[in-house]
Design an enzyme around this catalytic site. Structure first.
Site, short mmCIF file in Angstrom:
data_model
loop_
_atom_site.label_atom_id
_atom_site.label_comp_id
_atom_site.label_asym_id
_atom_site.label_seq_id
_atom_site.Cartn_x
_atom_site.Cartn_y
_atom_site.Cartn_z
CD GLU A 176 29.81 55.48 40.16
OE1 GLU A 176 29.57 54.83 41.18
OE2 GLU A 176 30.96 55.71 39.72
CG ASN A 234 33.01 57.39 37.62
OD1 ASN A 234 33.42 57.42 38.78
ND2 ASN A 234 31.96 56.67 37.24
CD GLU A 266 31.01 58.85 41.77
OE1 GLU A 266 31.81 57.92 41.56
OE2 GLU A 266 29.84 58.68 42.16
CG ASP A 296 34.90 57.05 43.02
OD1 ASP A 296 34.42 56.30 43.87
OD2 ASP A 296 34.75 56.88 41.79
CD GLU A 353 32.42 53.34 45.22
OE1 GLU A 353 32.09 53.84 44.15
OE2 GLU A 353 33.57 52.98 45.48
P1 C2E Z 1 34.03 53.13 40.44
O1 C2E Z 1 33.86 54.56 40.07
O2 C2E Z 1 34.55 52.84 41.80
O3 C2E Z 1 32.63 52.44 40.17
C1 C2E Z 1 32.08 51.46 40.97
C2 C2E Z 1 32.35 50.10 40.41
O4 C2E Z 1 31.91 49.12 41.37
C3 C2E Z 1 31.58 49.81 39.14
O5 C2E Z 1 32.38 48.96 38.33
C4 C2E Z 1 30.38 49.03 39.67
O6 C2E Z 1 29.77 48.21 38.69
C5 C2E Z 1 31.01 48.22 40.75
N1 C2E Z 1 30.07 47.80 41.76
C6 C2E Z 1 28.98 48.43 42.19
N2 C2E Z 1 28.35 47.76 43.19
C7 C2E Z 1 29.10 46.66 43.40
C8 C2E Z 1 28.98 45.54 44.30
O7 C2E Z 1 28.07 45.45 45.13
N3 C2E Z 1 29.95 44.60 44.23
C9 C2E Z 1 30.96 44.67 43.34
N4 C2E Z 1 31.84 43.67 43.31
N5 C2E Z 1 31.11 45.70 42.47
C10 C2E Z 1 30.19 46.68 42.51
P2 C2E Z 1 32.54 49.23 36.78
O8 C2E Z 1 31.27 49.72 36.17
O9 C2E Z 1 33.19 48.03 36.19
O10 C2E Z 1 33.54 50.44 36.76
C11 C2E Z 1 34.88 50.28 37.15
C12 C2E Z 1 35.60 51.58 37.23
O11 C2E Z 1 35.80 52.16 35.95
C13 C2E Z 1 34.85 52.65 38.02
O12 C2E Z 1 35.04 52.41 39.40
C14 C2E Z 1 35.53 53.90 37.53
O13 C2E Z 1 36.76 54.11 38.21
C15 C2E Z 1 35.85 53.55 36.09
N6 C2E Z 1 34.85 54.18 35.22
C16 C2E Z 1 33.60 53.76 34.91
N7 C2E Z 1 33.00 54.62 34.06
C17 C2E Z 1 33.89 55.63 33.86
C18 C2E Z 1 33.85 56.83 33.08
O14 C2E Z 1 32.87 57.18 32.39
N8 C2E Z 1 34.97 57.62 33.11
C19 C2E Z 1 36.07 57.27 33.87
N9 C2E Z 1 37.13 58.12 33.86
N10 C2E Z 1 36.13 56.17 34.60
C20 C2E Z 1 35.05 55.35 34.61
CA CA Z 2 32.91 56.29 40.74
CA CA Z 3 34.45 54.01 43.61
#
Ligand code: C2E
Ligand code: CA
Ligand code: CA
Length: 396
Positions: A176, A234, A266, A296, A353
């Site tokens: 991802e 995403n 996603e 997602d 996830e």
């Molecule tokens: P998401 O799409 O649900 O991404 C998964 C989030 O869970 C990611 O946080 C990831 O670092 C985190 N994660 C993965 N494995 C674990 C785990 O084992 N434990 C825990 N506690 N967390 C885990 P991240 O990178 O902070 O991203 C947060 C959200 O921001 C994403 O949730 C997504 O909704 C959004 N996001 C990230 N990149 C983009 C992007 O390029 N465009 C858009 N529109 N949204 C984005």
């Molecule tokens: Ca995602």
């Molecule tokens: Ca997610």
């Protein structure tokens, strides 16, 4: 900001009667500073306008933006106040919403089933600790839209990659793409601090383009080394109303030398289902171009089977609220298992996830999830680091 305060309340409920009732109950407990909002959007406007709330009391069942989505927005804004959930729904839904809020690292005092009584509120408020007493990971810097605009100019947004592996044999199936802001002073900034802002201010499309272009470049260089990975990006629901987006993603991949058939988009369940009418055309166009579609944060949006059938998804990602701790929480496990079951009937690949440890892994594998993503396997990594990780992981 002084940490003394258990003073300022914000009550979010679509029913006028409930709002004034809760306000009266708070008044009886000698809390006079109570603001009210009729829905989530109004509450966010109040908070974005600079008002501070020590405690938010939030109804879960509201039209337009439900309580669960509201919580997500609060998390995106790094809301530090306390939260009390209120609902007429049964206990299980309240408990699930509560664990969802905790996963988002919100300060949840607890939940109250209607009717709301002074005693119930009093008990929860006794557990109140001011924000300063709640451990926070970092002092979150505040960014404005001009900062984001400057960062776009300076090309500071980049993709991080987190592997998705098969539960059957632990092989890497793809990754991802997660947005990061490499800030010259603050270091790596997580998406929660800039994505909601970019969405609000109309800069999410150019930001996504910047991240996407870099991700495609990395993906094509790994493909040239013989590692053909699926990459999932995403895409904000706001962008799906742009009818040119499917073509833009397709071309972007092709021009970078990345096979669009290995591309997956996603989209978040809760937002999507609200706007299905205006986004369905883009979703179908993506599929027609061979790009995969993944739903997602599944489990947070209450989609019906009928709604799901209307969208040509190929993958379902189960929100980490129902994965994290599922081995000791029967309600989370029930949602996990029914999601897998639903996915199977719709012939979707399931991804769990937020798998953080071996217990989580065993639980999701037992539930029949096909793929896993989470800290247990690896954290999100910069492109170079991910390339190195791939090599050592496959050797080991
Ligand atoms: P998401 O799409 O649900 O991404 C998964 C989030 O869970 C990611 O946080 C990831 O670092 C985190 N994660 C993965 N494995 C674990 C785990 O084992 N434990 C825990 N506690 N967390 C885990 P991240 O990178 O902070 O991203 C947060 C959200 O921001 C994403 O949730 C997504 O909704 C959004 N996001 C990230 N990149 C983009 C992007 O390029 N465009 C858009 N529109 N949204 C984005
Ligand atoms: Ca995602
Ligand atoms: Ca997610």
């Amino acid at each position: 900001m002084s940490g003394a305060g258990l003073e300022r309340f914000l009550v979010v409920d679509d029913e006028t009667f409930m709002r004034s009732m809760i306000k009266r109950v708070l008044g009886a407990l000698d809390y006079q500073n109570v603001q009210t909002a009729a829905h989530g959007r109004e509450a966010l406007e109040i908070l974005d306008g600079g008002e501070i709330a020590d405690v938010v009391l939030c109804d879960l069942n509201m039209p337009e933006m439900d309580g669960v989505e509201f919580l997500r927005h609060l998390a995106g804004r790094q809301f530090r106040g306390a939260i009390i959930l209120v609902s007429g729904e049964d206990r299980r839904i309240l408990m699930t919403a509560e664990s969802l809020a905790r996963v988002h690292e919100l300060n949840v005092l607890g939940s109250i089933s209607k009717p709301v009584t002074p005693e119930a509120i009093k008990v929860l408020l006794n557990g109140y600790a001011p924000a300063e007493a709640v451990p926070r990971r970092r002092a979150a810097p505040e960014f404005g839209i001009d900062d984001v605009r400057a960062a776009l100019e300076a090309n500071q947004f980049e993709p991080f990659f987190q592997p998705k592996v098969s539960t059957a044999d632990r092989s890497v199936q793809g990754a991802e793409v997660l947005a990061r802001w490499r800030h010259p002073e603050h270091g790596l900034v997580p998406p929660g601090l800039f994505i909601p802002l970019a969405e609000r201010e109309g800069l999410i499309a150019p930001m996504t383009d910047q991240i996407f272009a870099k991700a495609m470049k990395a993906g094509s260089s790994w493909a040239m080394e013989g590692r053909k990975l699926k990459l999932s990006v995403n895409v904000s629901v706001d962008m799906l109303t742009d009818l040119a987006i499917a073509e833009r993603l397709y071309r972007g991949a092709e021009e970078a030398g990345f096979d669009p058939a290995n591309l997956m988009v996603e989209v978040t369940e809760s937002r999507l289902m609200q706007d299905l009418a205006s986004t369905l055309e883009t979703l179908v166009r993506l599929r027609l171009r061979g790009i995969g579609l993944s739903i997602d944060d599944f489990g947070t949006g209450y989609s019906s089977m009928e709604q799901l059938k209307r969208v040509p998804f190929v993958e379902l990602k189960i929100d980490r609220a129902f994965v994290f701790g599922a081995h000791k929480d029967a309600d989370a496990r029930a949602i996990l298992e029914s999601s897998v079951d639903l996915a199977r009937r719709l012939e979707l690949v399931t991804v769990a996830e937020g798998v953080e440890d071996e217990d989580d892994w065993n639980q999701v594998a037992a539930a029949g999830c096909e793929q896993v993503q989470g800290y247990y396997i690896a954290r999100p990594m910069a492109a170079d680091e991910f390339g190195d990780w791939l090599e050592t992981y496959e050797d080991g």
